[in-house]
Write an enzyme that holds these catalytic residues in place. Structure first.
Site, PDB file in Angstrom:
ATOM      1  CE  LYS A 225     -18.103  -9.490  44.369  1.00  0.00           C
ATOM      2  NZ  LYS A 225     -17.383 -10.334  43.674  1.00  0.00           N
ATOM      3  NE  ARG A 265     -12.403 -12.159  48.885  1.00  0.00           N
ATOM      4  CZ  ARG A 265     -11.612 -11.445  48.489  1.00  0.00           C
ATOM      5  NH1 ARG A 265     -13.494 -10.596  48.250  1.00  0.00           N
ATOM      6  NH2 ARG A 265     -11.021 -10.619  49.027  1.00  0.00           N
TER       7      ARG A 265
END
Length: 289
Positions: A225, A265
């Site tokens: 991210k 994740r």
């Protein structure tokens, strides 16, 4: 909530003796990190099986990109992308999660063999989602979400990001329980990168203990991210591309695992599978969570 080494278990899912690793299969042409690589059903199924070989405990299949600026696909297209991949992975014995904000997609994915619904909107995007998951008796991931990025209310403005995220997640969890989802089947996710700046994401990672106070297992989805790119770039550098953030992702996975996350994740599984095992060994050497 039942406990396993302090990180919790989810009714309806396997129990793992450490933080679980959730591998990502994006069946999309426009994901921020690997868009288009697994868009073909056969390639997507093979990739999911490969992730399990590399150490994934379960595989999260999504057919709609949630990257900033992404346009929503229509329901029929999302179904066409997701359901065959879920069916194919289930046939290979893979434990499958479906990443969707649509109740119809969740229902059909569960019918095809998925065992967990991972809704980044926490049930807010589709009012039918919570009743559908409740009717199926499936586990449900409630992520912190303030709306689509085009919504003015989704802006990343906080006085105290940890307290506000915990309070807003608590409200969504209560809504899910009132809607019929058993508390033992609920997982919470702080929603890193969604309506948050880098400093917000880092603050939440530093205080996962506050999220554990909600009484539900925690899923941490930090993989590749933007906030990791900002950390790696430093104050004046250019952030590295998403696929060059896997070492940083593994570092976050180890931190999250050591703080008691139920699962992480990730796109690149092998390094994180190693990281969570090391984190568990450190925890075992120093006491319980």
């Amino acid at each position: 909530m039942s406990t396993l080494r302090g990180r919790g278990t989810v009714q309806g899912l396997p129990e793992w003796d450490r933080c679980a690793v959730m591998g990502v299969v994006n069946v999309t042409p426009d994901s921020f990190s690997d868009g288009g690589r697994w868009f073909d059903t056969t390639a997507a199924v093979k990739h999911g099986v490969d992730l399990v070989t590399q150490g994934a405990d379960l595989v999260d299949v999504g057919g709609e990109s949630t990257r900033p600026g992404a346009t929503r696909v229509d329901e029929d297209e999302e179904l066409k992308r997701v359901v065959p991949v879920v069916r194919g992975l289930t046939a290979e014995g893979v434990t499958v999660s479906v990443d969707t904000m649509r109740a119809t997609v969740a229902e059909q994915a569960l019918a095809a063999g998925a065992v967990l619904v991972n809704d980044v909107s926490g049930g807010l995007a589709d009012p039918r989602m919570v009743p559908a998951v409740a009717a199926a008796g499936a586990p449900f991931v409630v992520m912190h979400w303030r709306g689509f990025l085009t919504d003015i209310h989704a802006k990343p403005v906080y006085e105290d990001v940890v307290s506000e995220v915990v309070a807003e997640l608590h409200a969504r969890v209560e809504a899910a329980i009132e809607g019929g989802i058993a508390p033992e089947r609920i997982v919470v996710d702080p929603g890193l990168g969604f309506s948050k700046e880098a400093e917000h994401d880092l603050a939440l990672l530093a205080r996962l203990d506050r999220l554990r106070g909600l009484g539900h297992p925690i899923l941490v989805a930090a993989s590749r991210k933007r906030f990791l790119g900002r950390v790696l770039a430093g104050p004046e550098g250019a952030p590295p591309p998403a696929r060059e953030r896997d070492a940083a992702t593994a570092a976050v996975s180890a931190i999250a695992a050591h703080q008691g996350a139920w699962a992480v994740r990730v796109h690149e599984v092998r390094a994180t599978a190693d990281a969570v095992r090391v984190a568990q060994a450190v925890t075992d050497a120093g006491g319980h969570l």
